[in-house]
Scaffold this motif. Structure first.
Motif, mmCIF file in Angstrom:
data_model
loop_
_atom_site.group_PDB
_atom_site.id
_atom_site.type_symbol
_atom_site.label_atom_id
_atom_site.label_comp_id
_atom_site.label_asym_id
_atom_site.label_seq_id
_atom_site.Cartn_x
_atom_site.Cartn_y
_atom_site.Cartn_z
ATOM 1 N N SER A 88 0.805 -1.227 0.000
ATOM 2 C CA SER A 88 0.000 0.000 0.000
ATOM 3 C C SER A 88 0.834 1.272 0.000
ATOM 4 O O SER A 88 0.288 2.366 -0.094
ATOM 5 N N GLY A 89 2.127 1.151 0.122
ATOM 6 C CA GLY A 89 2.972 2.340 0.165
ATOM 7 C C GLY A 89 4.411 1.939 0.405
ATOM 8 O O GLY A 89 4.745 0.755 0.501
ATOM 9 N N ALA A 90 5.273 2.932 0.491
ATOM 10 C CA ALA A 90 6.693 2.679 0.698
ATOM 11 C C ALA A 90 7.215 3.573 1.816
ATOM 12 O O ALA A 90 6.689 4.663 2.061
ATOM 13 N N GLY A 91 8.234 3.087 2.520
ATOM 14 C CA GLY A 91 8.875 3.890 3.545
ATOM 15 C C GLY A 91 7.911 4.313 4.630
ATOM 16 O O GLY A 91 7.055 3.548 5.080
ATOM 17 N N ALA A 92 8.031 5.575 5.028
ATOM 18 C CA ALA A 92 7.238 6.091 6.143
ATOM 19 C C ALA A 92 5.740 6.076 5.859
ATOM 20 O O ALA A 92 4.937 6.069 6.794
ATOM 21 N N ALA A 93 5.350 6.065 4.587
ATOM 22 C CA ALA A 93 3.917 6.009 4.260
ATOM 23 C C ALA A 93 3.272 4.753 4.821
ATOM 24 O O ALA A 93 2.069 4.739 5.105
ATOM 25 N N ARG A 94 4.068 3.694 5.006
ATOM 26 C CA ARG A 94 3.518 2.440 5.532
ATOM 27 C C ARG A 94 3.048 2.580 6.985
ATOM 28 O O ARG A 94 2.260 1.776 7.444
ATOM 29 N N GLY A 95 3.551 3.589 7.677
ATOM 30 C CA GLY A 95 3.128 3.799 9.053
ATOM 31 C C GLY A 95 2.399 5.100 9.265
ATOM 32 O O GLY A 95 2.203 5.530 10.408
ATOM 33 N N GLY A 96 1.938 5.722 8.182
ATOM 34 C CA GLY A 96 1.300 7.032 8.284
ATOM 35 C C GLY A 96 -0.004 7.041 9.044
ATOM 36 O O GLY A 96 -0.460 8.093 9.500
ATOM 37 N N MET A 97 -0.609 5.872 9.214
ATOM 38 C CA MET A 97 -1.883 5.783 9.938
ATOM 39 C C MET A 97 -1.704 5.463 11.421
ATOM 40 O O MET A 97 -2.662 5.477 12.185
ATOM 41 N N LEU A 98 -0.489 5.207 11.860
ATOM 42 C CA LEU A 98 -0.269 4.788 13.237
ATOM 43 C C LEU A 98 -0.628 5.857 14.279
ATOM 44 O O LEU A 98 -1.043 5.496 15.393
ATOM 45 N N PRO A 99 -0.523 7.147 13.965
ATOM 46 C CA PRO A 99 -0.988 8.145 14.949
ATOM 47 C C PRO A 99 -2.470 8.021 15.307
ATOM 48 O O PRO A 99 -2.902 8.606 16.305
ATOM 49 N N LEU A 100 -3.244 7.256 14.530
ATOM 50 C CA LEU A 100 -4.653 7.030 14.860
ATOM 51 C C LEU A 100 -4.800 6.080 16.051
ATOM 52 O O LEU A 100 -5.909 5.917 16.567
ATOM 53 N N GLN A 101 -3.710 5.463 16.473
ATOM 54 C CA GLN A 101 -3.678 4.618 17.669
ATOM 55 C C GLN A 101 -4.673 3.445 17.642
ATOM 56 O O GLN A 101 -5.499 3.289 18.548
ATOM 57 N N PRO A 102 -4.577 2.597 16.621
ATOM 58 C CA PRO A 102 -5.364 1.357 16.669
ATOM 59 C C PRO A 102 -4.850 0.487 17.816
ATOM 60 O O PRO A 102 -3.782 0.750 18.384
ATOM 61 N N ASP A 103 -5.587 -0.553 18.140
ATOM 62 C CA ASP A 103 -5.142 -1.460 19.195
ATOM 63 C C ASP A 103 -3.844 -2.161 18.818
ATOM 64 O O ASP A 103 -2.955 -2.344 19.650
ATOM 65 N N MET A 104 -3.764 -2.585 17.549
ATOM 66 C CA MET A 104 -2.629 -3.360 17.064
ATOM 67 C C MET A 104 -2.263 -2.904 15.660
ATOM 68 O O MET A 104 -3.035 -2.199 15.001
ATOM 69 N N ALA A 105 -1.092 -3.327 15.212
ATOM 70 C CA ALA A 105 -0.687 -3.128 13.822
ATOM 71 C C ALA A 105 0.230 -4.271 13.425
ATOM 72 O O ALA A 105 0.981 -4.789 14.257
#
Length: 275
Positions: A88-105
């Protein structure tokens, strides 16, 4: 006491399309509806990818936010797990949704071959993704495509690089990666127990191997992943009518092995997640 089984539903992924199976949920609304049906059938973890309007893979944080909001509203206490996979993406884009604080990733701690490309997970990216998960208090689900990934996951956890409780998923049946091999599967369990005793684990089989890995994992006391991301069929000639249908099949296997289905509260306790 009989050990509850956690069922993870991988609702969409980045590869399956409506051309493969019309039941594959693409829009956020479809994903919420499909996950709710799977939740009602017994799934307690939602493994989430999002798509662009044309159906192509996306890492858009806004779409993840919409999906998470809908799942929290319609699937109370269900564990939300975002994918940080590389399609779905490369580099930092792969973690761009992590600030949404899901339970897990999801977190893959090493590279391996996929059917037509290399799934690249270089050490600096793994370190960054793990650091973001620690920053936002997100428990990783380690996706182990190779034996070395189990060793690396345990080393990272012992070093304090991973947030929360260690949880490892064995992924088998990807072409050019680890095949669905029973001897290897048994050795994975033995290795994880030797390196990190008592660590909960899950297994995922790709394509026709999904039901095979469901059976092995449930019988061995582990947890399972199913869903249209990994497999769009019930059998060689029958498309799965929904994610819920694949969950129901896993529930039937649990029944045969006298494994109760973990409730959201039980799943959170097993994985060390906040209630």
């Amino acid at each position: 006491m009989r050990k509850p089984c956690i069922i993870c539903i991988a609702i969409t992924g980045s590869v399956s399309t409506k051309a493969h199976n019309p039941a594959v949920p693409i829009t956020v609304t479809e994903q919420i509806e499909s996950t709710h049906e799977a939740f009602e059938a017994g799934a307690t973890i939602a493994h989430c990818h999002v798509r662009n309007d044309d159906g192509s893979p996306s890492s858009d944080p806004d779409k993840f936010a919409q999906l998470q909001e809908g799942l929290r509203a319609h699937c109370p206490q269900m564990i939300i797990q975002f994918s940080t996979g590389g399609r779905s993406g490369a580099g930092a884009a792969r973690g761009g949704m992590l600030p949404l604080q899901p339970d897990m990733a999801s977190l893959t701690v090493g590279s391996n071959n996929f059917p037509t490309r290399v799934y690249e997970n270089p050490p600096d990216l793994v370190t960054w993704l793990a650091g973001e998960m620690r920053k936002y208090r997100i428990t990783p689900e380690i996706e182990a495509f190779d034996l070395s990934h189990i060793h690396q996951a345990v080393a990272l956890h012992k070093a304090g690089a991973l947030y929360g409780q260690l949880y490892v998923q064995f992924v088998m049946g990807v072409k050019n990666a680890m095949p669905a091999d029973r001897d290897v599967f048994d050795y994975y369990i033995k290795t994880l127990e030797r390196l990190a005793p008592g660590t909960p684990w899950c297994a995922a089989g790709i394509g026709r191997h999904q039901i095979e890995l469901n059976e092995w994992a449930i019988a061995a006391g582990g947890h399972v992943r199913t869903g249209l991301e990994d497999n769009v069929r019930l059998d060689r000639t029958t498309l799965a009518p929904s994610n819920a249908a694949l969950v129901k099949r896993a529930v039937e296997i649990c029944d045969r092995h006298d494994r109760p289905i973990a409730s959201p509260e039980q799943a959170r306790a097993i994985l060390g997640l906040a209630a």
